[in-house]
Design a protein around this motif. Structure first.
Motif, PDB file in Angstrom:
ATOM      1  N   LEU A 196       0.853  -1.175   0.000  1.00 32.12           N
ATOM      2  CA  LEU A 196       0.000   0.000   0.000  1.00 32.12           C
ATOM      3  C   LEU A 196       0.894   1.231   0.000  1.00 32.12           C
ATOM      4  O   LEU A 196       1.929   1.257   0.658  1.00 32.12           O
ATOM      5  N   ILE A 197       0.484   2.256  -0.745  1.00 33.80           N
ATOM      6  CA  ILE A 197       1.242   3.501  -0.740  1.00 33.80           C
ATOM      7  C   ILE A 197       0.329   4.635  -0.302  1.00 33.80           C
ATOM      8  O   ILE A 197      -0.905   4.536  -0.405  1.00 33.80           O
ATOM      9  N   ARG A 198       0.921   5.694   0.196  1.00 33.38           N
ATOM     10  CA  ARG A 198       0.160   6.829   0.705  1.00 33.38           C
ATOM     11  C   ARG A 198      -0.344   7.680  -0.460  1.00 33.38           C
ATOM     12  O   ARG A 198       0.383   7.981  -1.397  1.00 33.38           O
ATOM     13  N   HIS A 199      -1.617   8.078  -0.368  1.00 27.60           N
ATOM     14  CA  HIS A 199      -2.241   8.977  -1.345  1.00 27.60           C
ATOM     15  C   HIS A 199      -3.131   9.928  -0.553  1.00 27.60           C
ATOM     16  O   HIS A 199      -4.243   9.570  -0.169  1.00 27.60           O
ATOM     17  N   GLY A 200      -2.616  11.112  -0.247  1.00 33.96           N
ATOM     18  CA  GLY A 200      -3.356  12.042   0.608  1.00 33.96           C
ATOM     19  C   GLY A 200      -3.444  11.465   2.012  1.00 33.96           C
ATOM     20  O   GLY A 200      -2.436  11.082   2.589  1.00 33.96           O
ATOM     21  N   ASN A 201      -4.650  11.380   2.548  1.00 33.79           N
ATOM     22  CA  ASN A 201      -4.860  10.808   3.884  1.00 33.79           C
ATOM     23  C   ASN A 201      -5.181   9.322   3.828  1.00 33.79           C
ATOM     24  O   ASN A 201      -5.505   8.720   4.847  1.00 33.79           O
ATOM     25  N   SER A 202      -5.116   8.741   2.652  1.00 35.14           N
ATOM     26  CA  SER A 202      -5.495   7.342   2.475  1.00 35.14           C
ATOM     27  C   SER A 202      -4.302   6.508   2.044  1.00 35.14           C
ATOM     28  O   SER A 202      -3.227   7.018   1.783  1.00 35.14           O
ATOM     29  N   LYS A 203      -4.527   5.218   1.967  1.00 34.91           N
ATOM     30  CA  LYS A 203      -3.556   4.280   1.412  1.00 34.91           C
ATOM     31  C   LYS A 203      -4.199   3.649   0.184  1.00 34.91           C
ATOM     32  O   LYS A 203      -5.395   3.381   0.165  1.00 34.91           O
TER      33      LYS A 203
END
Length: 77
Positions: A5-12
């Protein structure tokens, strides 16, 4: 295949490579996925092909055409 999983804003997010989508015969712009949580703690990710994609696109275009003035006013805000 192992993915992180990678970080995208406040989500993964789980990134699905373009080549993998093509190998599965999925269109990267319209691909839909159903994600189910397995009782044992795993995830089941299943692609969903819709037979009526053209129907959805046609309906979307009709809504845009019917509300053209409204959409343009909203875009200016």
């Amino acid at each position: 295949m192992i993915k992180k999983l990678i970080r995208h804003g406040n989500s993964k997010v789980l990134v699905i490579d373009k080549a993998l989508l093509q190998a599965a015969g999925l269109d990267e712009d319209t691909a839909l996925f159903q994600i189910t949580i397995d009782p044992s703690g795993g995830l089941v990710i299943q692609s969903m092909k819709t037979d009526n994609d053209s129907l959805h696109k046609k309906a979307f275009r009709e809504v845009l055409e019917e509300n053209d003035v409204l959409m343009k006013r909203l875009a200016e805000r």
